[in-house]
Motif scaffolding. Structure first.
Motif, PDB file in Angstrom:
ATOM      1  N   MET A   1       0.819  -1.202   0.000  1.00  0.00           N
ATOM      2  CA  MET A   1       0.000   0.000   0.000  1.00  0.00           C
ATOM      3  C   MET A   1       0.861   1.264   0.000  1.00  0.00           C
ATOM      4  O   MET A   1       0.527   2.241  -0.668  1.00  0.00           O
ATOM      5  CB  MET A   1      -0.936  -0.023   1.211  1.00  0.00           C
ATOM      6  N   ALA A   2       1.970   1.229   0.738  1.00  0.00           N
ATOM      7  CA  ALA A   2       2.851   2.391   0.800  1.00  0.00           C
ATOM      8  C   ALA A   2       3.407   2.724  -0.584  1.00  0.00           C
ATOM      9  O   ALA A   2       3.525   3.902  -0.941  1.00  0.00           O
ATOM     10  CB  ALA A   2       3.983   2.153   1.793  1.00  0.00           C
ATOM     11  N   TRP A   3       3.725   1.692  -1.357  1.00  0.00           N
ATOM     12  CA  TRP A   3       4.278   1.932  -2.693  1.00  0.00           C
ATOM     13  C   TRP A   3       3.230   2.525  -3.625  1.00  0.00           C
ATOM     14  O   TRP A   3       3.549   3.356  -4.486  1.00  0.00           O
ATOM     15  CB  TRP A   3       4.856   0.638  -3.267  1.00  0.00           C
ATOM     16  N   LEU A   4       1.978   2.126  -3.477  1.00  0.00           N
ATOM     17  CA  LEU A   4       0.902   2.717  -4.282  1.00  0.00           C
ATOM     18  C   LEU A   4       0.697   4.185  -3.924  1.00  0.00           C
ATOM     19  O   LEU A   4       0.478   5.025  -4.804  1.00  0.00           O
ATOM     20  CB  LEU A   4      -0.395   1.938  -4.088  1.00  0.00           C
ATOM     21  N   LEU A   5       0.763   4.483  -2.633  1.00  0.00           N
ATOM     22  CA  LEU A   5       0.658   5.880  -2.196  1.00  0.00           C
ATOM     23  C   LEU A   5       1.810   6.706  -2.748  1.00  0.00           C
ATOM     24  O   LEU A   5       1.617   7.851  -3.179  1.00  0.00           O
ATOM     25  CB  LEU A   5       0.626   5.965  -0.675  1.00  0.00           C
ATOM     26  N   LEU A   6       3.011   6.129  -2.744  1.00  0.00           N
ATOM     27  CA  LEU A   6       4.166   6.840  -3.295  1.00  0.00           C
ATOM     28  C   LEU A   6       3.993   7.088  -4.790  1.00  0.00           C
ATOM     29  O   LEU A   6       4.278   8.184  -5.283  1.00  0.00           O
ATOM     30  CB  LEU A   6       5.457   6.062  -3.018  1.00  0.00           C
ATOM     31  N   ALA A   7       3.497   6.100  -5.517  1.00  0.00           N
ATOM     32  CA  ALA A   7       3.256   6.273  -6.954  1.00  0.00           C
ATOM     33  C   ALA A   7       2.223   7.370  -7.205  1.00  0.00           C
ATOM     34  O   ALA A   7       2.387   8.201  -8.110  1.00  0.00           O
ATOM     35  CB  ALA A   7       2.798   4.950  -7.571  1.00  0.00           C
ATOM     36  N   ALA A   9       1.622   9.867  -5.189  1.00  0.00           N
ATOM     37  CA  ALA A   9       2.281  11.124  -4.820  1.00  0.00           C
ATOM     38  C   ALA A   9       3.138  11.634  -5.967  1.00  0.00           C
ATOM     39  O   ALA A   9       3.161  12.844  -6.254  1.00  0.00           O
ATOM     40  CB  ALA A   9       3.124  10.935  -3.561  1.00  0.00           C
ATOM     41  N   ILE A  10       3.829  10.729  -6.629  1.00  0.00           N
ATOM     42  CA  ILE A  10       4.662  11.113  -7.780  1.00  0.00           C
ATOM     43  C   ILE A  10       3.782  11.654  -8.903  1.00  0.00           C
ATOM     44  O   ILE A  10       4.083  12.696  -9.498  1.00  0.00           O
ATOM     45  CB  ILE A  10       5.511   9.919  -8.259  1.00  0.00           C
ATOM     46  N   ALA A  44       0.687  15.140   0.914  1.00  0.00           N
ATOM     47  CA  ALA A  44      -0.168  14.355   1.809  1.00  0.00           C
ATOM     48  C   ALA A  44       0.007  12.862   1.535  1.00  0.00           C
ATOM     49  O   ALA A  44       0.112  12.055   2.479  1.00  0.00           O
ATOM     50  CB  ALA A  44      -1.627  14.763   1.631  1.00  0.00           C
ATOM     51  N   LEU A  45       0.064  12.484   0.267  1.00  0.00           N
ATOM     52  CA  LEU A  45       0.253  11.071  -0.075  1.00  0.00           C
ATOM     53  C   LEU A  45       1.645  10.586   0.314  1.00  0.00           C
ATOM     54  O   LEU A  45       1.806   9.465   0.811  1.00  0.00           O
ATOM     55  CB  LEU A  45       0.012  10.858  -1.573  1.00  0.00           C
ATOM     56  N   LEU A  50       5.133   7.407   4.033  1.00  0.00           N
ATOM     57  CA  LEU A  50       6.175   7.367   5.059  1.00  0.00           C
ATOM     58  C   LEU A  50       5.616   6.821   6.373  1.00  0.00           C
ATOM     59  O   LEU A  50       6.296   6.077   7.084  1.00  0.00           O
ATOM     60  CB  LEU A  50       6.753   8.763   5.283  1.00  0.00           C
ATOM     61  N   LYS A  51       4.405   7.178   6.676  1.00  0.00           N
ATOM     62  CA  LYS A  51       3.766   6.723   7.910  1.00  0.00           C
ATOM     63  C   LYS A  51       3.592   5.205   7.906  1.00  0.00           C
ATOM     64  O   LYS A  51       3.747   4.555   8.942  1.00  0.00           O
ATOM     65  CB  LYS A  51       2.410   7.412   8.055  1.00  0.00           C
TER      66      LYS A  51
END
Length: 102
Positions: A1-7, A9-10, A44-45, A50-51
């Motif tokens: 899930m963190a990687w999807l949020l990072l994507a 965010a990008i 925010a994403l 990071l969280k």
């Protein structure tokens, strides 16, 4: 899930930066709103990624590196900017740095 949020965010950061060019120095209200919304969404994403689990150094390197490479390509493809061999080399160095950090 963190990687999807990072994507995501990008993607938001790339859209915001593309809109920044189109805002013409914040003289076009619609594009200026898109810039602000995109950057707020991106941060925010990134904060949520990071969280969850990502290390800040790795996440930020990927976020900024992927965004930089994407904007260089968008500038070339859609905004009439040049893409010289030196710029391509710089993009490859950014990608290499992100791989090393990861």
């Amino acid at each position: 899930m963190a990687w999807l949020l990072l994507a995501a965010a990008i993607a938001a950061e790339v859209l915001a930066t593309s809109a920044l060019k189109l805002s013409n120095g914040f003289t076009h209200l619609g594009w200026s709103i898109a810039v602000a919304t995109g950057y707020i969404t991106s941060f925010a994403l990134l904060a949520q990624a990071l969280k969850l689990q990502l290390e800040v150094g790795t996440a930020y390197a990927i976020w900024s590196g992927a965004g930089t490479a994407a904007i260089a390509l968008i500038g070339f493809l859609f905004l009439g900017e040049t893409l010289t061999p030196l710029k391509i080399g710089g993009i490859l160095l950014i990608i290499g740095g992100v791989i090393v950090l990861n």
